[in-house]
Design a protein around this motif. Structure first.
Motif, PDB file in Angstrom:
ATOM      1  N   ARG A 192      -8.684  -4.359   0.517  1.00  0.00           N
ATOM      2  CA  ARG A 192      -9.156  -3.001   0.792  1.00  0.00           C
ATOM      3  C   ARG A 192      -8.595  -2.458   2.099  1.00  0.00           C
ATOM      4  O   ARG A 192      -8.404  -1.255   2.261  1.00  0.00           O
ATOM      5  CB  ARG A 192     -10.682  -2.964   0.842  1.00  0.00           C
ATOM      6  N   ASP A 193      -8.310  -3.365   3.038  1.00  0.00           N
ATOM      7  CA  ASP A 193      -7.830  -2.933   4.346  1.00  0.00           C
ATOM      8  C   ASP A 193      -7.292  -4.158   5.088  1.00  0.00           C
ATOM      9  O   ASP A 193      -7.610  -5.302   4.751  1.00  0.00           O
ATOM     10  CB  ASP A 193      -8.971  -2.290   5.155  1.00  0.00           C
ATOM     11  N   VAL A 222       6.575   5.036   3.789  1.00  0.00           N
ATOM     12  CA  VAL A 222       5.284   5.024   4.489  1.00  0.00           C
ATOM     13  C   VAL A 222       5.500   4.757   5.978  1.00  0.00           C
ATOM     14  O   VAL A 222       4.927   5.439   6.843  1.00  0.00           O
ATOM     15  CB  VAL A 222       4.351   3.965   3.876  1.00  0.00           C
ATOM     16  N   LEU A 223       6.347   3.784   6.293  1.00  0.00           N
ATOM     17  CA  LEU A 223       6.632   3.474   7.698  1.00  0.00           C
ATOM     18  C   LEU A 223       7.297   4.648   8.414  1.00  0.00           C
ATOM     19  O   LEU A 223       7.006   4.919   9.578  1.00  0.00           O
ATOM     20  CB  LEU A 223       7.535   2.244   7.779  1.00  0.00           C
ATOM     21  N   ALA A 241      -2.068  -0.935   5.186  1.00  0.00           N
ATOM     22  CA  ALA A 241      -3.395  -0.354   5.000  1.00  0.00           C
ATOM     23  C   ALA A 241      -3.335   0.842   4.056  1.00  0.00           C
ATOM     24  O   ALA A 241      -4.267   1.074   3.268  1.00  0.00           O
ATOM     25  CB  ALA A 241      -3.980   0.059   6.350  1.00  0.00           C
ATOM     26  N   GLU A 242      -2.231   1.607   4.111  1.00  0.00           N
ATOM     27  CA  GLU A 242      -2.087   2.736   3.186  1.00  0.00           C
ATOM     28  C   GLU A 242      -1.951   2.240   1.746  1.00  0.00           C
ATOM     29  O   GLU A 242      -2.562   2.794   0.824  1.00  0.00           O
ATOM     30  CB  GLU A 242      -0.880   3.596   3.562  1.00  0.00           C
ATOM     31  N   LEU A 243      -1.162   1.183   1.530  1.00  0.00           N
ATOM     32  CA  LEU A 243      -1.071   0.595   0.182  1.00  0.00           C
ATOM     33  C   LEU A 243      -2.436   0.077  -0.267  1.00  0.00           C
ATOM     34  O   LEU A 243      -2.823   0.245  -1.426  1.00  0.00           O
ATOM     35  CB  LEU A 243      -0.049  -0.535   0.158  1.00  0.00           C
ATOM     36  N   LEU A 249      -2.470  -3.381  -3.197  1.00  0.00           N
ATOM     37  CA  LEU A 249      -2.178  -4.545  -2.370  1.00  0.00           C
ATOM     38  C   LEU A 249      -3.090  -5.695  -2.775  1.00  0.00           C
ATOM     39  O   LEU A 249      -4.310  -5.563  -2.803  1.00  0.00           O
ATOM     40  CB  LEU A 249      -2.382  -4.203  -0.889  1.00  0.00           C
ATOM     41  N   LEU A 250      -2.466  -6.826  -3.091  1.00  0.00           N
ATOM     42  CA  LEU A 250      -3.183  -8.003  -3.565  1.00  0.00           C
ATOM     43  C   LEU A 250      -3.081  -9.121  -2.538  1.00  0.00           C
ATOM     44  O   LEU A 250      -2.021  -9.338  -1.935  1.00  0.00           O
ATOM     45  CB  LEU A 250      -2.571  -8.478  -4.889  1.00  0.00           C
TER      46      LEU A 250
END
Length: 284
Positions: A192-193, A222-223, A241-243, A249-250
């Protein structure tokens, strides 16, 4: 936004080597931390062996002030190999050849100043030709199976970006990026973060990112959008964190032990672990 499936398997691995290893001064004043000895090999070689076994075939090394020393180590030395061969020194020749990145190829990229992991990844971006790529933190040695191969398998199965995770003692949580975990899947748990170096009482879990990732090239955009600090580092965790916020993100927990060889404690623990087999080889 959905991510493309990482099939065929990603072949390019970004290896950031621009850090100065300040936590290990004075050991790293003249020797890069990736070339410090760990058992029979330098720290970096364990990570490269793992990546080659996971079938990565293009290594993008992001180099800083210690770049010349890394190049000397990574480039094949045919003169030395021929010398050892002519002298019949088969054991030394085998160990030398084992350190070569066959059949992979190398690309070297300069990072003039250590401006963060996010900056290193962006500098490598022009050399990534596939939709997915691997990223390794080269001062983290993971035992008990191939952590990079585990990350690749999870990414191929789920079409999600993947970070490997390892349990961390609570007193060390403030040293790492800590994952806040969500729902479980067949291959791991959604992240989640990512909280960068939280205090132990505020950490969302006891699982830290231990240095293996499979990421989509979308993270470069994103970067690029992230604000550049006037003085400081561009953090990859902000892009991750955006993903995570998009449920892309797994987290996959690795087996065995994870050693942070960028710290005195981690290097000492890894040295003791790797030395045990060597003691068995010594004559009584």
């Amino acid at each position: 936004m959905s991510l493309p499936s990482p099939k065929p398997m990603p072949k390019t691995l970004i290896v950031p080597l621009g850090g100065r290893g300040t936590r290990l001064f004075p050991l790293t004043k003249s020797v890069p931390k990736g070339l410090l000895p760990l058992g029979r090999k330098p720290v970096l070689q364990y990570v490269l062996d793992e990546a080659i076994a996971a079938e990565f075939r293009h290594f993008v090394f992001v180099l800083g002030a210690d770049g010349a020393l890394y190049r000397d180590y990574l480039v094949s030395d045919s003169w030395l190999a021929n010398r050892l061969r002519s002298e019949g020194r088969r054991d030394e020749l085998r160990r030398l050849l084992d350190s070569h990145l066959r059949p992979a190829r190398c690309t070297f990229v300069e990072q003039p100043a250590p401006e963060g992991l996010g900056d290193a990844v962006l500098r490598a971006a022009p050399h990534v030709a596939e939709p997915w790529f691997g990223l390794v933190i080269p001062d983290t040695v993971v035992t008990g199976g191939n952590a990079m191969a585990m990350a690749v398998a999870a990414a191929r199965k789920t079409a999600l970006a993947v970070l490997t995770l390892a349990e961390t003692p609570r007193e060390r949580l403030s040293d790492y990026g800590i994952a806040a975990l969500g729902a479980a899947t067949g291959s791991g748990r959604l992240i989640r973060d990512i909280v960068e170096k939280p205090s132990p009482d505020l950490a969302p879990s006891t699982l830290h990112f231990n240095g293996r990732a499979i990421l989509p090239v979308e993270i470069f955009a994103v970067l690029t959008r992230l604000p550049r600090p006037t003085a400081g580092e561009l953090h990859l965790t902000d892009a991750l964190a955006e993903l995570a916020g998009r449920k892309m993100l797994l987290g996959v927990e690795t087996c065995g032990q994870s050693f942070d060889c960028g710290s005195f404690r981690g290097l000492a623990e890894a040295s003791c672990h790797m030395a045990r087999p060597l003691f068995k080889e010594l004559p009584a």
